[in-house]
Design a protein around this motif. Structure first.
Motif, short mmCIF file in Angstrom:
data_model
loop_
_atom_site.label_atom_id
_atom_site.label_comp_id
_atom_site.label_asym_id
_atom_site.label_seq_id
_atom_site.Cartn_x
_atom_site.Cartn_y
_atom_site.Cartn_z
N GLN A 1 0.86 -1.19 0.00
CA GLN A 1 0.00 0.00 0.00
C GLN A 1 0.89 1.24 0.00
OE1 GLN A 1 -3.41 0.22 -0.12
NE2 GLN A 1 -3.29 -1.97 -0.50
N SER A 2 0.55 2.20 -0.83
CA SER A 2 1.33 3.43 -0.89
C SER A 2 1.01 4.33 0.30
CB SER A 2 1.03 4.20 -2.17
OG SER A 2 1.54 3.51 -3.27
N GLN A 3 2.05 4.97 0.80
CA GLN A 3 1.90 5.95 1.88
C GLN A 3 2.65 7.21 1.47
OE1 GLN A 3 3.76 4.47 5.39
NE2 GLN A 3 2.10 3.08 5.91
N SER A 4 2.02 8.33 1.66
CA SER A 4 2.69 9.62 1.45
C SER A 4 3.14 10.15 2.79
CB SER A 4 1.76 10.63 0.80
OG SER A 4 1.51 10.27 -0.53
N ARG A 5 4.33 10.69 2.81
CA ARG A 5 4.83 11.34 4.01
C ARG A 5 5.30 12.73 3.64
NH1 ARG A 5 8.08 7.01 7.78
NH2 ARG A 5 6.55 5.33 7.62
N SER A 6 4.93 13.67 4.48
CA SER A 6 5.37 15.04 4.28
C SER A 6 6.63 15.29 5.07
CB SER A 6 4.28 16.01 4.74
OG SER A 6 3.12 15.82 3.97
N LEU A 7 7.54 16.03 4.48
CA LEU A 7 8.76 16.39 5.18
C LEU A 7 9.28 17.70 4.63
CD1 LEU A 7 11.81 14.81 3.68
CD2 LEU A 7 9.70 13.61 3.27
N ARG A 8 10.27 18.24 5.31
CA ARG A 8 10.89 19.48 4.88
C ARG A 8 12.32 19.17 4.47
NH1 ARG A 8 8.49 23.85 5.10
NH2 ARG A 8 6.83 24.49 6.47
N LEU A 9 12.67 19.62 3.27
CA LEU A 9 14.05 19.52 2.79
C LEU A 9 14.59 20.94 2.72
CD1 LEU A 9 13.71 16.90 -0.08
CD2 LEU A 9 14.89 16.59 2.09
N HIS A 10 15.41 21.30 3.69
CA HIS A 10 15.99 22.65 3.77
C HIS A 10 14.91 23.72 3.77
CE1 HIS A 10 19.83 20.75 3.44
NE2 HIS A 10 19.48 20.18 2.30
N GLY A 11 13.87 23.47 4.55
CA GLY A 11 12.81 24.45 4.71
C GLY A 11 11.69 24.35 3.71
N ALA A 12 11.89 23.61 2.63
CA ALA A 12 10.85 23.47 1.61
C ALA A 12 10.00 22.24 1.91
CB ALA A 12 11.47 23.34 0.22
N ALA A 13 8.69 22.44 1.99
CA ALA A 13 7.77 21.32 2.25
C ALA A 13 7.65 20.48 1.00
CB ALA A 13 6.41 21.85 2.67
N THR A 14 7.71 19.17 1.19
CA THR A 14 7.55 18.24 0.08
C THR A 14 6.86 16.98 0.58
OG1 THR A 14 8.69 17.17 -1.78
CG2 THR A 14 9.80 17.10 0.34
N SER A 15 6.46 16.16 -0.34
CA SER A 15 5.78 14.91 0.00
C SER A 15 6.40 13.80 -0.83
CB SER A 15 4.29 15.04 -0.31
OG SER A 15 3.63 13.83 -0.02
N ILE A 16 6.61 12.66 -0.20
CA ILE A 16 7.16 11.50 -0.89
C ILE A 16 6.19 10.35 -0.71
CG2 ILE A 16 9.06 9.83 -0.94
CD1 ILE A 16 10.90 12.07 0.01
N ARG A 17 5.90 9.67 -1.82
CA ARG A 17 4.96 8.56 -1.81
C ARG A 17 5.71 7.27 -2.13
NH1 ARG A 17 -0.28 8.45 -1.61
NH2 ARG A 17 -1.53 6.80 -2.52
N LEU A 18 5.71 6.34 -1.16
CA LEU A 18 6.35 5.04 -1.32
C LEU A 18 5.45 3.95 -0.74
CD1 LEU A 18 9.94 5.88 0.02
CD2 LEU A 18 9.29 5.60 -2.38
N GLU A 19 5.69 2.74 -1.15
CA GLU A 19 4.98 1.61 -0.57
C GLU A 19 5.48 1.38 0.86
OE1 GLU A 19 4.71 1.72 -4.79
OE2 GLU A 19 6.52 1.68 -3.55
N SER A 20 4.59 0.85 1.69
CA SER A 20 4.89 0.67 3.13
C SER A 20 6.18 -0.10 3.38
CB SER A 20 3.74 -0.06 3.82
OG SER A 20 2.56 0.69 3.72
N LEU A 21 6.43 -1.13 2.59
CA LEU A 21 7.64 -1.92 2.79
C LEU A 21 8.90 -1.08 2.60
CD1 LEU A 21 8.58 -4.75 3.53
CD2 LEU A 21 8.57 -5.31 1.09
N PHE A 22 8.89 -0.15 1.66
CA PHE A 22 10.05 0.72 1.46
C PHE A 22 10.24 1.65 2.67
CE2 PHE A 22 9.22 -0.34 -3.04
CZ PHE A 22 10.46 -0.87 -3.34
N TRP A 23 9.14 2.14 3.23
CA TRP A 23 9.25 2.97 4.43
C TRP A 23 9.87 2.16 5.57
CZ3 TRP A 23 9.44 7.83 3.81
CH2 TRP A 23 8.64 8.50 2.89
N GLU A 24 9.52 0.88 5.69
CA GLU A 24 10.12 0.03 6.74
C GLU A 24 11.62 -0.10 6.55
OE1 GLU A 24 8.26 -3.78 7.49
OE2 GLU A 24 6.28 -2.93 7.09
#
Length: 124
Positions: A14-37
């Motif tokens: 299942q795909s999961q999006s996670r929001s994060l900041r890269l040097h102050g810029a907000a971004t979102s990365i979408r990966l499958e749950s296994l990759f997040w693990e």
């Protein structure tokens, strides 16, 4: 043969999006749950959060290949990082012991004599 693959827990792909900041810029990365693990395991080995690991990978990729490489498909790069980590563990080049930090490994020893499709040649 296929049972090995088809019996994967459906939650793992299942795909999961996670929001994060890269040097102050907000971004979102979408990966499958296994990759997040796998990214969590990688980050923990070096005492980092996943966001810190992703920022570091982003910065080092930008430094090595330029900003165009990061703009291309950073999510795919992260998937390949996870796959390489697991493949290199399977080859015995990265210890399975999670207490051994990745930063403590000698990159040349880890990458030495890999198939051409796994690593670009070192400049002479």
């Amino acid at each position: 043969m296929c049972e090995i693959f088809i019996r994967a827990n459906p939650a793992s792909y299942q795909s999961q999006s996670r929001s994060l900041r890269l040097h102050g810029a907000a971004t979102s990365i979408r990966l499958e749950s296994l990759f997040w693990e796998v990214l969590e395991e990688l980050a923990q080995r070096d005492g980092m959060t996943v966001n810190q690991l992703i920022t570091r990978l982003h910065d080092e990729l930008t430094e090595y290949r330029g900003s165009e490489a990061v703009a291309g498909n950073f999510s795919s790069f992260l998937r390949v990082c996870c796959l390489r980590y697991l493949m290199l563990q399977g080859e015995g080049r990265i210890p399975a012991d999670r207490d051994v930090p990745i930063r403590s490994l000698d990159p040349r020893a880890v990458l030495d004599n890999l198939p051409e499709s796994w690593v670009e040649p070192r400049p002479h």
